[in-house]
Design an enzyme around this catalytic site. Structure first.
Site, PDB file in Angstrom:
ATOM      1  N   CYS A  15       0.067  -3.674  -7.370  1.00  0.00           N
ATOM      2  CA  CYS A  15       0.597  -4.837  -6.869  1.00  0.00           C
ATOM      3  C   CYS A  15      -0.614  -5.632  -6.297  1.00  0.00           C
ATOM      4  O   CYS A  15      -1.599  -5.090  -6.318  1.00  0.00           O
ATOM      5  CB  CYS A  15       1.282  -4.315  -5.341  1.00  0.00           C
ATOM      6  SG  CYS A  15       1.590  -5.696  -4.443  1.00  0.00           S
TER       7      CYS A  15
ATOM      8  N   SER B 115      -1.504  -7.311  -3.856  1.00  0.00           N
ATOM      9  CA  SER B 115      -1.921  -6.866  -2.303  1.00  0.00           C
ATOM     10  C   SER B 115      -3.125  -5.938  -2.531  1.00  0.00           C
ATOM     11  O   SER B 115      -4.127  -6.186  -1.936  1.00  0.00           O
ATOM     12  CB  SER B 115      -0.930  -6.489  -1.617  1.00  0.00           C
ATOM     13  OG  SER B 115       0.081  -7.332  -1.453  1.00  0.00           O
TER      14      SER B 115
ATOM     15  N   HIS C  82      -6.346  -7.793  -3.612  1.00  0.00           N
ATOM     16  CA  HIS C  82      -6.890  -8.259  -2.609  1.00  0.00           C
ATOM     17  C   HIS C  82      -8.019  -7.490  -1.788  1.00  0.00           C
ATOM     18  O   HIS C  82      -8.987  -7.773  -1.344  1.00  0.00           O
ATOM     19  CB  HIS C  82      -6.156  -8.903  -1.546  1.00  0.00           C
ATOM     20  CG  HIS C  82      -5.307 -10.090  -2.054  1.00  0.00           C
ATOM     21  ND1 HIS C  82      -5.901 -11.203  -2.398  1.00  0.00           N
ATOM     22  CD2 HIS C  82      -3.959 -10.334  -2.066  1.00  0.00           C
ATOM     23  CE1 HIS C  82      -4.908 -12.223  -2.567  1.00  0.00           C
ATOM     24  NE2 HIS C  82      -3.935 -11.598  -2.458  1.00  0.00           N
TER      25      HIS C  82
ATOM     26  N   HIS D 268       0.521   1.532  -2.703  1.00  0.00           N
ATOM     27  CA  HIS D 268       1.154   1.399  -1.872  1.00  0.00           C
ATOM     28  C   HIS D 268       2.901   1.129  -2.392  1.00  0.00           C
ATOM     29  O   HIS D 268       3.645   1.139  -1.609  1.00  0.00           O
ATOM     30  CB  HIS D 268       1.158   0.295  -0.647  1.00  0.00           C
ATOM     31  CG  HIS D 268       1.083  -0.972  -1.287  1.00  0.00           C
ATOM     32  ND1 HIS D 268       0.004  -1.752  -1.898  1.00  0.00           N
ATOM     33  CD2 HIS D 268       2.105  -1.850  -1.245  1.00  0.00           C
ATOM     34  CE1 HIS D 268       0.056  -2.832  -2.344  1.00  0.00           C
ATOM     35  NE2 HIS D 268       1.737  -2.881  -2.058  1.00  0.00           N
TER      36      HIS D 268
ATOM     37  N   CYS E 269       7.662  -1.958  -2.529  1.00  0.00           N
ATOM     38  CA  CYS E 269       7.052  -3.041  -2.044  1.00  0.00           C
ATOM     39  C   CYS E 269       7.496  -4.172  -2.932  1.00  0.00           C
ATOM     40  O   CYS E 269       8.118  -5.093  -2.083  1.00  0.00           O
ATOM     41  CB  CYS E 269       5.553  -2.921  -2.503  1.00  0.00           C
ATOM     42  SG  CYS E 269       4.535  -4.472  -1.950  1.00  0.00           S
TER      43      CYS E 269
END
Length: 362
Positions: free
Chosen positions: A38, A40, A43, A59, A163
């Site tokens: 992902c 995210s 980041h 996650h 997610c």
């Protein structure tokens, strides 16, 4: 167990052997079957969003329950489960008012002074990221960070529900409450954006406009339910959306985390329309509405994880897949082993694939 560890921001993940604790009273030990890559996580890996290190990212996962704590009531050994970073305590203001995705989940983590869930062989702590740390062969999570699903569901596809699909579909069904015939623009056609488009189709949206600079992703968006596609890098992208919809869309959903995409979402709205920001924008960036936008009744909102109620939403999304409504096969572009995780993130940076999923040997 084997895990991918982030030791220093901006550096590749390192594959290490990590020790995992036994489950506490409300904890669940899961053998990870699959975990999506992902944006995210990227980041955190790049240091755009800070996190205590070393840590194990990941996650968006699914697996099989190996053991449960003495007080666990929601899952049992042998259950197929999907995990979700929206771990909820169940008793705070947000939980008791039905806004579980806003719960900070403090009570779902181990307390200061308790033995850590993850350690290196020398006993040093490895930080758990987003309540899960799923780039590992095993996960130890609170029971309110996972939900049992239909055991016939393929776990590589189930992982992305945790997610990307929960965020995208949750935004359509929960945060935006899209009704049949309403117009939707989705800016960014990665995993979250594609799931948003697919959910908008399920919800009966009228015109569904997908915006992405990559032709391959625009084609995939059409397959998943978009009625029109545009290149958001075009100088007149907002005008194109306005013209396609004869005045703008009811809902514009930003799903990539770029400041320019947030601006495009706002500019794409009709009078009374709502812009929803899903992507993780740079921390210092602000998205706003002008005075004229406000006078036109336009609205701007965030929707963390799509405003999900994941113990209910995720089994429903699994059912959508099993009934042929939710097209996860198109969203998952490839499966790779854990050893190729850094290669997978490099491909993500190039933007030429939808969703890569790590599959662990079972």
């Amino acid at each position: 167990m084997k895990a991918a560890v982030l030791i220093e921001a901006g550096k590749p993940l390192q594959i290490e052997q990590i020790n995992i604790a036994n489950p506490g009273p409300h904890e669940v030990l899961i053998r990870t079957a699959a975990c999506g890559l992902c944006h995210s996580d990227l980041h955190f890996i790049e240091g755009t969003y800070p996190h205590p290190l070393p840590a194990i990212p990941g996650h968006e996962a699914a697996g099989i329950v190996e053991a449960v704590g003495s007080e666990v009531r929601t899952v049992k050994v042998g259950d197929a489960v999907v995990t979700c970073l929206s771990a909820f305590c169940g008793h705070c203001e947000y939980c008791v008012t039905g806004r579980m995705s806003l719960c900070l989940g403090g009570d779902t983590r181990r307390k200061a002074g308790e033995a850590p869930r993850l350690t290196r062989p020398d006993g040093s702590i490895v930080n758990q990221m987003l309540n899960l740390s799923a780039y590992a062969e095993m996960m130890l999570v609170h029971e309110h960070a996972c939900v049992a699903i239909n055991p016939e569901m393929p776990l590589d596809k189930a992982s992305v529900i945790g997610c990307a699909v929960t965020t995208g579909a949750g935004t359509i069904f929960n945060a935006c409450k899209v009704t049949p015939g309403e117009t939707v623009a989705v800016i960014g056609c990665g995993g979250v954006g594609l799931a948003t488009i697919n959910a908008a189709k399920i919800a009966g949206a009228g015109r569904i406009i997908a915006a992405d600079p990559m032709p391959e992703k625009r084609a995939l968006a059409m397959k998943l339910g978009a009625t029109d596609v545009i290149d958001p890098m075009d100088a007149d992208a907002a005008k194109q959306i306005q013209e396609l919809t004869k005045g703008g869309v009811d809902h514009a959903i930003e799903a990539v985390g770029r400041p320019a995409s947030g601006e495009l979402a706002v500019k794409s709205l009709k009078r009374g329309g709502t812009a929803t920001i899903l992507g993780m924008m740079p921390l210092q960036h602000s998205v706003g509405l002008s005075a004229m936008d406000l006078l036109s009744g336009k609205k701007l909102q965030g929707a963390i994880m799509g405003g999900n109620r994941f113990p209910v939403d995720i089994p429903r999304l699994v059912d959508f897949y099993m009934r042929g409504l939710l097209d996860l096969d198109s969203i998952v572009s490839e499966t790779i082993p854990l050893e190729r995780i850094n290669e997978g993130f490099e491909q993500m940076k190039r933007g030429d694939a939808a969703r890569s999923v790590i599959v662990f040997d079972q």
